[in-house]
Design a protein around this motif. Structure first.
Motif, PDB file in Angstrom:
ATOM      1  N   GLY A 138     -13.518   8.985 -22.826  1.00 16.45           N
ATOM      2  CA  GLY A 138     -12.982   7.721 -22.984  1.00 16.45           C
ATOM      3  C   GLY A 138     -11.500   7.479 -23.358  1.00 16.45           C
ATOM      4  O   GLY A 138     -11.215   6.120 -23.577  1.00 16.45           O
ATOM      5  N   LYS A 139     -10.667   8.597 -23.384  1.00 22.43           N
ATOM      6  CA  LYS A 139      -9.305   8.324 -23.492  1.00 22.43           C
ATOM      7  C   LYS A 139      -8.389   8.195 -22.339  1.00 22.43           C
ATOM      8  O   LYS A 139      -8.726   8.677 -21.283  1.00 22.43           O
ATOM      9  N   MET A 140      -7.381   7.252 -22.535  1.00 24.89           N
ATOM     10  CA  MET A 140      -6.538   7.030 -21.492  1.00 24.89           C
ATOM     11  C   MET A 140      -5.751   8.227 -20.928  1.00 24.89           C
ATOM     12  O   MET A 140      -5.182   9.107 -21.834  1.00 24.89           O
ATOM     13  N   ILE A 141      -5.669   8.797 -19.587  1.00 24.32           N
ATOM     14  CA  ILE A 141      -4.762   9.624 -19.274  1.00 24.32           C
ATOM     15  C   ILE A 141      -3.465   9.008 -18.769  1.00 24.32           C
ATOM     16  O   ILE A 141      -2.513   9.612 -19.097  1.00 24.32           O
ATOM     17  N   TRP A 142      -3.449   8.007 -18.080  1.00 24.60           N
ATOM     18  CA  TRP A 142      -2.439   7.053 -17.666  1.00 24.60           C
ATOM     19  C   TRP A 142      -2.759   5.542 -17.334  1.00 24.60           C
ATOM     20  O   TRP A 142      -3.784   5.424 -16.981  1.00 24.60           O
ATOM     21  N   GLU A 143      -1.695   4.842 -16.943  1.00 25.50           N
ATOM     22  CA  GLU A 143      -1.877   3.531 -17.030  1.00 25.50           C
ATOM     23  C   GLU A 143      -0.653   3.317 -15.901  1.00 25.50           C
ATOM     24  O   GLU A 143       0.314   3.712 -16.307  1.00 25.50           O
ATOM     25  N   SER A 144      -0.871   2.399 -15.049  1.00 25.96           N
ATOM     26  CA  SER A 144       0.167   1.688 -14.474  1.00 25.96           C
ATOM     27  C   SER A 144       0.365   0.024 -14.037  1.00 25.96           C
ATOM     28  O   SER A 144      -0.921  -0.402 -13.738  1.00 25.96           O
ATOM     29  N   ASP A 145       1.166  -0.593 -14.775  1.00 22.65           N
ATOM     30  CA  ASP A 145       1.430  -1.964 -14.453  1.00 22.65           C
ATOM     31  C   ASP A 145       1.968  -2.217 -12.960  1.00 22.65           C
ATOM     32  O   ASP A 145       2.266  -3.576 -12.811  1.00 22.65           O
ATOM     33  N   LYS A 146       2.204  -1.160 -12.205  1.00 22.81           N
ATOM     34  CA  LYS A 146       2.702  -1.497 -10.827  1.00 22.81           C
ATOM     35  C   LYS A 146       1.663  -2.186  -9.985  1.00 22.81           C
ATOM     36  O   LYS A 146       1.808  -2.843  -9.069  1.00 22.81           O
ATOM     37  N   VAL A 147       0.489  -2.120 -10.452  1.00 21.02           N
ATOM     38  CA  VAL A 147      -0.674  -2.772  -9.751  1.00 21.02           C
ATOM     39  C   VAL A 147      -1.004  -4.069 -10.443  1.00 21.02           C
ATOM     40  O   VAL A 147      -1.511  -4.095 -11.509  1.00 21.02           O
ATOM     41  N   ALA A 148      -0.633  -5.223  -9.413  1.00 22.45           N
ATOM     42  CA  ALA A 148      -1.101  -6.636  -9.769  1.00 22.45           C
ATOM     43  C   ALA A 148      -2.541  -6.880 -10.135  1.00 22.45           C
ATOM     44  O   ALA A 148      -3.530  -5.777  -9.874  1.00 22.45           O
ATOM     45  N   ARG A 149      -3.043  -8.109 -10.394  1.00 24.69           N
ATOM     46  CA  ARG A 149      -4.372  -8.472 -10.351  1.00 24.69           C
ATOM     47  C   ARG A 149      -5.130  -8.071  -9.240  1.00 24.69           C
ATOM     48  O   ARG A 149      -4.599  -8.219  -8.015  1.00 24.69           O
ATOM     49  N   THR A 150      -6.367  -7.456  -9.147  1.00 19.54           N
ATOM     50  CA  THR A 150      -6.939  -7.075  -8.094  1.00 19.54           C
ATOM     51  C   THR A 150      -8.547  -7.187  -8.286  1.00 19.54           C
ATOM     52  O   THR A 150      -9.029  -6.801  -9.369  1.00 19.54           O
ATOM     53  N   THR A 151      -9.166  -7.301  -7.069  1.00 18.96           N
ATOM     54  CA  THR A 151     -10.744  -6.881  -7.198  1.00 18.96           C
ATOM     55  C   THR A 151     -11.118  -5.720  -6.502  1.00 18.96           C
ATOM     56  O   THR A 151     -12.308  -5.616  -6.128  1.00 18.96           O
ATOM     57  N   ALA A 152      -9.929  -4.987  -5.922  1.00 23.26           N
ATOM     58  CA  ALA A 152     -10.228  -3.917  -5.038  1.00 23.26           C
ATOM     59  C   ALA A 152     -10.651  -2.681  -5.771  1.00 23.26           C
ATOM     60  O   ALA A 152     -10.209  -2.362  -6.710  1.00 23.26           O
ATOM     61  N   GLN A 153     -11.607  -1.900  -5.191  1.00 21.96           N
ATOM     62  CA  GLN A 153     -11.914  -0.627  -5.581  1.00 21.96           C
ATOM     63  C   GLN A 153     -10.993   0.337  -5.149  1.00 21.96           C
ATOM     64  O   GLN A 153     -10.578   0.303  -4.138  1.00 21.96           O
ATOM     65  N   PRO A 154     -10.238   1.129  -6.384  1.00 24.48           N
ATOM     66  CA  PRO A 154      -9.284   1.986  -6.098  1.00 24.48           C
ATOM     67  C   PRO A 154      -9.899   3.179  -5.111  1.00 24.48           C
ATOM     68  O   PRO A 154     -11.422   3.589  -4.984  1.00 24.48           O
ATOM     69  N   CYS A 155      -9.118   3.728  -4.089  1.00 21.47           N
ATOM     70  CA  CYS A 155      -9.662   5.031  -3.086  1.00 21.47           C
ATOM     71  C   CYS A 155      -8.674   6.078  -3.692  1.00 21.47           C
ATOM     72  O   CYS A 155      -7.702   6.034  -3.658  1.00 21.47           O
ATOM     73  N   VAL A 156      -9.666   6.983  -3.965  1.00 22.69           N
ATOM     74  CA  VAL A 156      -8.879   8.254  -4.251  1.00 22.69           C
ATOM     75  C   VAL A 156      -9.178   9.515  -3.245  1.00 22.69           C
ATOM     76  O   VAL A 156     -10.340   9.810  -3.367  1.00 22.69           O
ATOM     77  N   LYS A 157      -8.254  10.043  -2.671  1.00 21.37           N
ATOM     78  CA  LYS A 157      -8.302  11.213  -1.880  1.00 21.37           C
ATOM     79  C   LYS A 157      -7.342  11.959  -1.711  1.00 21.37           C
ATOM     80  O   LYS A 157      -5.916  11.458  -1.662  1.00 21.37           O
ATOM     81  N   ASP A 158      -7.630  13.393  -1.894  1.00 18.74           N
ATOM     82  CA  ASP A 158      -6.497  14.421  -1.803  1.00 18.74           C
ATOM     83  C   ASP A 158      -5.185  14.250  -2.813  1.00 18.74           C
ATOM     84  O   ASP A 158      -4.257  14.450  -2.741  1.00 18.74           O
ATOM     85  N   GLY A 159      -6.091  13.840  -3.866  1.00 17.66           N
ATOM     86  CA  GLY A 159      -4.837  13.738  -5.301  1.00 17.66           C
ATOM     87  C   GLY A 159      -4.024  12.255  -5.149  1.00 17.66           C
ATOM     88  O   GLY A 159      -3.274  12.222  -5.929  1.00 17.66           O
ATOM     89  N   LEU A 160      -4.332  11.492  -4.405  1.00 17.91           N
ATOM     90  CA  LEU A 160      -3.681  10.280  -4.213  1.00 17.91           C
ATOM     91  C   LEU A 160      -4.636   9.061  -4.665  1.00 17.91           C
ATOM     92  O   LEU A 160      -5.750   8.918  -4.251  1.00 17.91           O
ATOM     93  N   VAL A 161      -4.053   7.925  -5.269  1.00 18.39           N
ATOM     94  CA  VAL A 161      -4.878   6.803  -5.456  1.00 18.39           C
ATOM     95  C   VAL A 161      -4.132   5.745  -4.465  1.00 18.39           C
ATOM     96  O   VAL A 161      -2.836   5.398  -4.590  1.00 18.39           O
ATOM     97  N   TYR A 162      -5.041   4.992  -3.705  1.00 12.81           N
ATOM     98  CA  TYR A 162      -4.529   4.114  -2.848  1.00 12.81           C
ATOM     99  C   TYR A 162      -5.383   2.661  -3.539  1.00 12.81           C
ATOM    100  O   TYR A 162      -6.597   2.549  -3.780  1.00 12.81           O
ATOM    101  N   ILE A 163      -4.524   1.454  -3.592  1.00 11.50           N
ATOM    102  CA  ILE A 163      -5.320   0.500  -4.340  1.00 11.50           C
ATOM    103  C   ILE A 163      -4.308  -0.863  -3.706  1.00 11.50           C
ATOM    104  O   ILE A 163      -3.130  -0.954  -3.798  1.00 11.50           O
ATOM    105  N   SER A 164      -5.064  -1.793  -3.424  1.00 14.29           N
ATOM    106  CA  SER A 164      -4.404  -3.278  -3.028  1.00 14.29           C
ATOM    107  C   SER A 164      -4.382  -4.180  -4.004  1.00 14.29           C
ATOM    108  O   SER A 164      -5.400  -3.900  -4.956  1.00 14.29           O
ATOM    109  N   ASP A 165      -3.784  -5.114  -3.992  1.00 13.88           N
ATOM    110  CA  ASP A 165      -3.822  -6.229  -4.928  1.00 13.88           C
ATOM    111  C   ASP A 165      -3.469  -7.686  -4.439  1.00 13.88           C
ATOM    112  O   ASP A 165      -3.298  -7.745  -3.269  1.00 13.88           O
ATOM    113  N   TYR A 166      -3.767  -8.560  -5.075  1.00 13.50           N
ATOM    114  CA  TYR A 166      -3.749  -9.871  -4.769  1.00 13.50           C
ATOM    115  C   TYR A 166      -2.403 -10.482  -4.457  1.00 13.50           C
ATOM    116  O   TYR A 166      -1.930 -11.721  -3.890  1.00 13.50           O
ATOM    117  N   SER A 167      -1.360  -9.651  -5.128  1.00 15.30           N
ATOM    118  CA  SER A 167      -0.061  -9.959  -5.003  1.00 15.30           C
ATOM    119  C   SER A 167       0.510  -9.543  -3.573  1.00 15.30           C
ATOM    120  O   SER A 167       1.706  -9.789  -2.950  1.00 15.30           O
TER     121      SER A 167
END
Length: 488
Positions: free
Chosen positions: A369-398
């Motif tokens: 339950g410990k944080m590994i990392w966090e990023s505020d580069k992602v704005a508010r979102t309802t989207a589920q992150p997609c993780v594939k081949d070591g990359l995270v793709y995520i969209s936001d409402y901005s």
């Protein structure tokens, strides 16, 4: 034209008046836009005026959730309710459908749900012979995967009454077959808000479901702050087996809409749930039913909403709302968490009616339950992150699609989608990532650490999250569903 490499990658990736339009339909009459090719169109359906659930394909059955705007039934008319449909994935033909009429009392103050004609917003959880959904009426349904084709199995026998059919009307073989129903409004004193917008989870013999407990009709208070945000039912009987007792509802900003997910770590299973209070919870699974409902045992919790979003200059930050929007302040978890390789990726967000604003994407160790990392580069979102081949793709409402390193959170690139995304999540199919916006545009980009835009397709209505399986890509929009074959 869409490149053959894209269609090849789709093929290789093994990852309601329903109008069936054949492949021979004139291109001018099809709703399929360029760059997709008409020759690749297997079939096309006009389903609803609103559709928010990603199709589920399993064992030769295609399950779809929508509203009943185009309902075709010999004894029922549209009510503003929902539909669960089971279709043939090869032809799009209807096998059976479950009509779920609108719950009129849901729009009587202080209640405030089932009024937006969103329909069924729940993907089914499946086992060999049954499926499970959270209905827009505030109940959880267990249904026979064959519908009424093999008879009315029971113990639930009141399908005609549930569907609000006229007296003496007989159930059709193309109607749904309810095995059991659990009414969260009556049994758990839940008061959903806006929609019952989550999908249930099967773990062993138990079904986990978010209740969508939330605010009143004036957005001033949580109607029942003591009601659970997460419940557990015996999958065979519908008996209430357990509830969370962490006080999530009492701290909820708006509503609880996230869906529970399972995570395997160190040889055991944990159930993860993103709360309407912005906190991610890990619960131990239920293993046996007792005489009384149990309290779920919490293993850990992690606050995905930073304290600086909650408190500023010693004062509680104001939560944004539809009438007084703010880009600052706290947010809840609406997105479905994504679990990959012992880590869970979860963003925070709000209803799109509250506007864009500051967000946070957190990567958390499932075991601790410990944080590994966090990023505020992602704005508010309802989207589920997609993780594939070591990359995270995520969209936001901005209006950004972001690509981050799954291990470190390093931002590789962002793509300006020209509009926010809230009814779709990014998905990787083959070597490409697909994402859609509320302005009816689907973007197709190359996966990888360098941004490469391949296509921009404009649909007649907003596309939602596509899926690919068995050599076919299914692209749903608010109104249509397209099935496209691979081409070499």
């Amino acid at each position: 034209m869409i490149s053959r490499s894209i269609l090849f990658s789709v093929y290789c990736f093994a990852f309601a008046c329903p109008a069936l339009i054949s492949q021979a339909v004139e291109p001018s009459k099809s709703a399929l836009p360029a760059p997709f090719e008409q020759n690749d169109l297997l079939w096309e359906l006009t389903l609803a005026s609103r559709q928010y659930t990603t199709p589920v394909l399993d064992n030769g059955q295609l399950f779809l959730g929508m509203n009943d705007y185009f309902l075709e039934h010999p004894a029922q008319k549209t009510t503003g309710g929902g539909l669960l449909q089971c279709r043939n994935p090869e032809t799009g033909a209807l096998d059976w459908q479950m009509v779920i009429p609108r719950f009129e009392e849901g729009d009587i103050a202080p209640s405030h749900f089932n009024r937006w004609t969103c329909g069924l917003c729940s993907r089914p959880a499946l086992d060999e012979s049954r499926l499970y959904i959270v209905s827009p009426r505030g109940d959880i349904l267990c249904l026979d995967r064959k519908g009424q084709a093999d008879g009315n199995d029971g113990p639930f026998k009141e399908e005609a009454a549930y569907m609000e059919l006229p007296d003496e009307t007989k159930i059709q073989t193309t109607d749904g077959d309810i095995i059991w129903a659990h009414n969260m409004l009556e049994e758990n004193k839940v008061v959903p808000h806006d929609v019952c917008g989550s999908s249930p989870l099967l773990v062993g013999n138990y079904l986990y479901a978010c209740t969508s407990n939330g605010q009143d009709n004036k957005h001033q208070f949580i109607v029942n702050p003591k009601a659970p945000a997460l419940i557990v039912l015996n999958k065979d009987t519908g008996q209430l087996a357990a509830v969370e007792n962490e006080g999530i509802s009492s701290r909820t900003f708006h509503c609880n809409w996230s869906s529970p997910v399972a995570a395997e770590v160190n040889g055991e299973t944990l159930v993860l749930f993103g709360g309407g209070d912005g906190i991610l919870y890990a619960f131990e699974p239920v293993t046996a039913t007792t005489g009384q409902p149990q309290t779920l045992k919490k293993r850990w919790q992690y606050d995905c909403c930073p304290e600086r979003y909650r408190i500023k200059d010693g004062q509680l930050q104001t939560y944004s709302n539809h009438s007084k929007r703010s880009q600052e302040g706290p947010s809840e978890i609406i997105a479905i968490p994504t679990v990959v390789d012992g880590r869970v990726y979860v963003p925070i967000g709000q209803s799109p009616n509250h506007g864009p604003g500051q967000g946070m994407l957190s990567c958390v160790d499932v075991a601790t339950g410990k944080m590994i990392w966090e990023s505020d580069k992602v704005a508010r979102t309802t989207a589920q992150p997609c993780v594939k081949d070591g990359l995270v793709y995520i969209s936001d409402y901005s209006g950004n699609l972001s690509c981050l390193d799954a291990d470190s959170g390093e931002l590789y690139w962002q793509h300006d989608m020209e509009s926010g995304a809230w009814c779709a999540s990014p998905v990787v199919i083959g070597e490409n990532v697909y994402i859609s916006t509320e302005k009816r545009v689907m973007w197709i980009l190359k996966t990888g650490t360098k941004k490469e835009v391949l296509h921009r397709a404009r649909f007649r209505l907003s596309p939602i999250t596509p899926m690919a399986q068995d050599g076919t890509i299914y692209i749903p929009t608010q109104r249509h569903l397209f099935a496209l074959k691979a081409s070499f």
